[in-house]
Design a protein around this motif. Structure first.
Motif, short mmCIF file in Angstrom:
data_model
loop_
_atom_site.label_atom_id
_atom_site.label_comp_id
_atom_site.label_asym_id
_atom_site.label_seq_id
_atom_site.Cartn_x
_atom_site.Cartn_y
_atom_site.Cartn_z
N LEU A 1 0.82 -1.21 0.00
CA LEU A 1 0.00 0.00 0.00
C LEU A 1 0.86 1.26 0.00
N SER A 2 1.96 1.25 0.73
CA SER A 2 2.82 2.43 0.78
C SER A 2 3.35 2.80 -0.60
N ALA A 3 3.77 1.80 -1.36
CA ALA A 3 4.29 2.07 -2.71
C ALA A 3 3.18 2.57 -3.62
N TYR A 4 1.98 2.01 -3.50
CA TYR A 4 0.86 2.47 -4.30
C TYR A 4 0.50 3.92 -3.97
N LEU A 5 0.45 4.26 -2.69
CA LEU A 5 0.12 5.63 -2.30
C LEU A 5 1.19 6.60 -2.81
N ALA A 6 2.46 6.19 -2.75
CA ALA A 6 3.53 7.03 -3.29
C ALA A 6 3.36 7.23 -4.80
N ARG A 7 2.98 6.18 -5.50
CA ARG A 7 2.78 6.26 -6.95
C ARG A 7 1.65 7.22 -7.30
N THR A 8 0.63 7.26 -6.46
CA THR A 8 -0.52 8.12 -6.74
C THR A 8 -0.42 9.48 -6.06
N GLY A 9 0.68 9.74 -5.39
CA GLY A 9 0.91 11.05 -4.81
C GLY A 9 0.13 11.33 -3.54
N LEU A 10 -0.32 10.30 -2.86
CA LEU A 10 -1.10 10.46 -1.64
C LEU A 10 -0.19 10.27 -0.42
N ALA A 11 -0.12 11.28 0.42
CA ALA A 11 0.73 11.20 1.61
C ALA A 11 0.07 10.41 2.73
#
Length: 277
Positions: A5-15
């Motif tokens: 999930l952390s990598a996905y959130l980083a990919r989508t620009g969500l902190a």
């Protein structure tokens, strides 16, 4: 492997991870489409399209490529699950720009249940952008690009998502005035093998649009950008640009700078858009 999930959130620009609410769903879908481009270029290049979770994550997150609906909504569905949403896939028939008999089920989206209310959410439609919507007759939603969407019951297909908006915020298939059908769907259960079959047809059938047209698109803050073969279209707020690309170097640069798709020069040549020098 477990969903990162952390990598996905980083990919989508969500902190911060969105909560499993209607607001969180809208935030997640919007972030996904603002950052992960829609594209079918691997289909044209003769590469297989795998839609298992690990393959999709490796391509769209780790390798920072894009994909089409069966890839995009597999990734989005895995993210929904990791965030605590209750969601399942649906299959749809795409009507945007279609005249004639009913098209095959070549699109997938998500049915999400929040506090007993069903919503439709779609991070993988490459032709335009529709926000998540409650599943209810006559429900409407306004997109940031100015288009409006409406859900209507359909006596033959179950539900129809309709669009009323400027064709400049589509991938070139929009047209006409007033409400136009975008895609229809039913709430029938969809199993893994159903998705595999639809993905196989979409990526291999000679008559499939994705076997014949090279497509890239991405949502902009107040608009939409697309590259359909060599035809470029961009609309963001009141700024609009369009044209035909005639140089493979410009095409490659446009793919990278606006859509975030980095292809080698030999891959661009293999797309068959430009005559060999």
């Amino acid at each position: 492997m477990p969903f990162d999930l952390s990598a996905y959130l980083a990919r989508t620009g969500l902190a911060v991870a969105p909560p499993p609410t209607a607001e969180g769903l809208a935030l997640l879908q919007r972030a996904h489409r603002l950052t992960i481009p829609f594209e079918n270029l691997d289909v044209i290049l003769g590469r297989g399209i795998a839609i298992d979770s690990d393959s999709v994550f490796a391509k769209l997150v780790t390798a920072r490529r894009g994909g089409y609906c069966f890839e995009q909504n597999r990734l989005f569905g895995d993210a929904l699950d990791a965030l605590g949403f209750v969601a399942r896939p649906l299959l749809a028939r795409v009507w945007l720009g279609i005249q004639g008999p009913p098209p095959p089920k070549t699109h997938t989206l998500s049915l999400v249940t929040i506090d007993g209310q069903c919503w439709i959410a779609d991070a993988g439609f490459g032709g335009s952008y529709a926000p998540p919507m409650p599943l209810a007759e006559g429900e409407t939603a306004d997109a940031p690009d100015g288009a409006r969407f409406r859900l209507m019951r359909d006596p033959l297909h179950g539900w129809m998502l309709e669009r009323d908006g400027d064709p400049a915020t589509t991938d070139g298939r929009g047209g006409g005035t007033g409400w136009q059908p975008q895609y229809s769907f039913s709430l029938d259960p969809v199993f893994t093998n159903d998705l595999i079959l639809s993905n196989h047809w979409t990526s291999t059938a000679p008559d499939s649009r994705f076997r014949n047209v090279r497509i890239a698109s991405i949502v902009l803050p107040q608009g939409f950008a697309s590259l359909t073969d060599a035809a470029y279209r961009r609309r963001n707020g009141d700024k609009e640009a369009s044209g035909e690309i005639g140089d493979p170097r410009v095409y490659r640069m446009r793919l990278s700078l606006l859509f975030g798709i980095d292809l080698a020069a030999e891959d661009v040549a293999a797309l068959g858009l430009f005559p060999a020098a």
